[in-house]
Design an enzyme around this catalytic site. Structure first.
Site, PDB file in Angstrom:
ATOM      1  N   ARG A  52       0.674  -1.204   0.245  1.00 36.55           N
ATOM      2  CA  ARG A  52       0.092  -0.087  -0.221  1.00 36.55           C
ATOM      3  C   ARG A  52       0.859   1.371  -0.048  1.00 36.55           C
ATOM      4  NH1 ARG A  52      -1.438   1.610   4.777  1.00 36.55           N
ATOM      5  NH2 ARG A  52      -2.409  -0.458   5.436  1.00 36.55           N
ATOM      6  N   TYR A 104     -17.549  17.996 -13.546  1.00 34.87           N
ATOM      7  CA  TYR A 104     -17.898  16.829 -13.571  1.00 34.87           C
ATOM      8  C   TYR A 104     -18.747  16.511 -12.628  1.00 34.87           C
ATOM      9  CZ  TYR A 104     -17.163  11.684 -13.713  1.00 34.87           C
ATOM     10  OH  TYR A 104     -17.374  10.269 -13.979  1.00 34.87           O
ATOM     11  N   ASP A 176      -8.529  20.131 -12.723  1.00 40.23           N
ATOM     12  CA  ASP A 176      -8.884  19.080 -13.346  1.00 40.23           C
ATOM     13  C   ASP A 176      -8.761  18.859 -14.580  1.00 40.23           C
ATOM     14  OD1 ASP A 176      -9.976  16.609 -14.337  1.00 40.23           O
ATOM     15  OD2 ASP A 176     -11.665  16.388 -12.995  1.00 40.23           O
ATOM     16  N   LYS A 201      -9.182   8.203 -18.573  1.00 36.32           N
ATOM     17  CA  LYS A 201      -9.477   8.800 -19.941  1.00 36.32           C
ATOM     18  C   LYS A 201      -8.400   9.048 -20.997  1.00 36.32           C
ATOM     19  CE  LYS A 201     -13.442   9.104 -17.812  1.00 36.32           C
ATOM     20  NZ  LYS A 201     -13.848  10.461 -16.765  1.00 36.32           N
TER      21      LYS A 201
HETATM   22  C1  LIG Z   1     -14.055  10.858 -15.394  1.00 36.18           C
HETATM   23  C2  LIG Z   1     -13.827  11.882 -14.729  1.00 36.18           C
HETATM   24  C3  LIG Z   1     -13.651  12.061 -13.545  1.00 36.18           C
HETATM   25  C4  LIG Z   1     -13.682  11.009 -12.613  1.00 36.18           C
HETATM   26  O1  LIG Z   1     -12.868   9.850 -12.667  1.00 36.18           O
HETATM   27  P1  LIG Z   1     -13.081   8.304 -12.517  1.00 36.18           P
HETATM   28  O2  LIG Z   1     -11.996   7.822 -13.050  1.00 36.18           O
HETATM   29  O3  LIG Z   1     -14.239   7.985 -13.167  1.00 36.18           O
HETATM   30  O4  LIG Z   1     -13.350   8.254 -10.816  1.00 36.18           O
HETATM   31  C5  LIG Z   1     -13.189  13.453 -12.875  1.00 36.18           C
HETATM   32  N1  LIG Z   1     -13.199  14.475 -13.663  1.00 36.18           N
HETATM   33  C6  LIG Z   1     -13.390  14.467 -14.972  1.00 36.18           C
HETATM   34  C7  LIG Z   1     -13.478  15.782 -15.757  1.00 36.18           C
HETATM   35  C8  LIG Z   1     -13.784  13.248 -15.620  1.00 36.18           C
HETATM   36  O5  LIG Z   1     -14.211  13.281 -16.879  1.00 36.18           O
END
Ligand SMILES: *Cc1c(COP(=O)(O)O)cnc(C)c1O
Length: 385
Positions: A52, A104, A176, A201
């Site tokens: 961890r 988001y 983000d 993504k």
């Molecule tokens: C998908 C996404 C998240 C969350 O990510 P996960 O991997 O699904 O937990 C946060 N911010 C944005 C802009 C996203 O597209």
């Protein structure tokens, strides 16, 4: 494979954080699928005690992504939401956060439904208007949390100006950067203190892993994030770390194709009689096109367009063949979705309306297929509308 400090972006993506395996010389960092490490003697070990806390595959990914974003250190988590949750632990009860208003949905849910229970407060503003951001700051504001471009109407925030404003109020800027990817946009160079991604993504890019990363610049933030990653334990596993490392090797190549296909689809849709409006920062008609040109390298693979009604959107979504009807984004395959009933279904209708997320709005995450095939498919589906 020693990188010089002058190594360019593609070279950094390929090599940063990854030395040949010391035991065998394997060029690819192995998947260290282990829970613990044998110690040589009491109190004597190789710096690895429990997985961890330390895992060589995850640490390679963290060094790779820190270098890619131009930050000092990075911490990998089990999902994008886990990364944002860890960043939020920099706050203490009583603190206030200013957030981009169409952030988001999962971020909004975490802030509104979970973190408000811990005496944190959040104000949602259109961060493309920095005078509104400044008005929202209070004596207890500790964080400005920005997403640019926003989902799905592609509104931009001027990151350099946002960083200057935040810092003049002793507030951290957290960005983000999931929608743009670090190929397209590098917030730390523009003054951000922390950058986060859902590695699910563009960074992984192949629709086969869920993960998150927090990249930090301030020493106090690095120390805390390292501590809380171990204390809360929402770490990214070794196999997923390995997948994302594999993904970042081709990030520049993929992003060039996402950029090219995004722009070409936006232009194609713009010229189509059945499309009422296209949201894409690469179009001169985008109200912040000038900022996009300054702040982004290419304009990304995300776009949205207005068909005028739910019925028209339904027709199109049920007629496409190559475009896959699915949530998520940033993978090599082109995805198409209906924000009002899919990603933004939990947003109240009046709020959706205010953000421009109408029933006739369709979103595309442009993949890396041959652009002519994507245009053919959209063309035949638009004929059915
Ligand atoms: C998908 C996404 C998240 C969350 O990510 P996960 O991997 O699904 O937990 C946060 N911010 C944005 C802009 C996203 O597209």
């Amino acid at each position: 494979m020693k990188l010089t400090s002058r190594a360019r972006f593609s070279t950094v993506c390929l090599h940063a954080g990854q030395d040949p395996d010391p035991a065998t010389g394997a060029i690819i960092t192995p998947i260290y699928q282990t829970s613990t490490y044998v110690q040589e003697a009491l109190g004597r070990h190789k710096g690895f005690e429990y997985a961890r806390t330390q895992n060589p595959t995850r640490m390679a990914l963290e060094r790779n992504l820190a270098a890619i974003e131009g930050g000092k250190a990075a911490f990998a988590f089990a999902s994008g939401m886990a990364a944002i949750g860890a960043i939020a632990t920099l706050l203490q009860s009583g603190d206030h956060v200013v957030v981009s208003d169409n952030t988001y949905g999962g971020t909004f849910r975490l802030f509104d439904k979970v973190l408000r229970r811990y005496q944190l407060s959040f104000t949602y503003v259109d961060t493309s208007k920095l005078d509104e951001v400044e008005r929202a700051f209070t004596k207890t504001t500790r964080m400005l949390f920005v997403e640019t471009p926003t989902n799905p109407v592609m509104r931009l925030t001027d990151l350099r100006a946002a960083a200057d404003l935040a810092h003049s109020h002793d507030v951290r800027l957290v960005v983000d950067n999931t929608f743009a990817s670090p190929y397209v946009q590098r917030p730390i160079e523009l003054g951000a203190d922390i950058v986060t991604h859902s590695t699910t993504k563009y960074l992984n890019g192949h629709s086969d892993s869920v993960g998150g990363i927090a990249i930090a610049q301030r020493d106090d933030d690095i120390e805390w994030l390292k501590f809380v990653q171990n204390a809360e334990g929402a770490i990214l596993g070794p196999f997923d770390s390995w997948l994302v490392l594999r993904g970042t090797k081709t990030l520049p190549l993929r992003m060039q194709q996402h950029n090219a296909n995004g722009l070409a689809l936006a232009q194609f849709l713009c010229a189509h009689a059945k499309v009422k409006h296209v949201y894409y920062p690469g179009l001169p008609s985008h109200p912040q096109h000038e900022l996009a040109t300054r702040q982004m390298r290419g304009f990304g693979g995300m776009l949205a367009f207005e068909l005028g009604s739910l019925e028209a959107a339904r027709r199109l979504l049920n007629t496409v063949k190559l475009h896959a009807l699915a949530e998520s984004l940033g993978g090599v395959e082109t995805l198409i979705s209906h924000p009002a009933t899919m990603t933004h279904a939990s947003v109240p209708a009046d709020r959706r309306q205010a953000l421009g997320i109408t029933d006739g709005l369709v979103r595309i995450s442009a993949g890396i297929e041959d652009i002519e095939d994507l245009k053919d498919d959209l063309g035949q589906a638009l004929d059915a509308v």
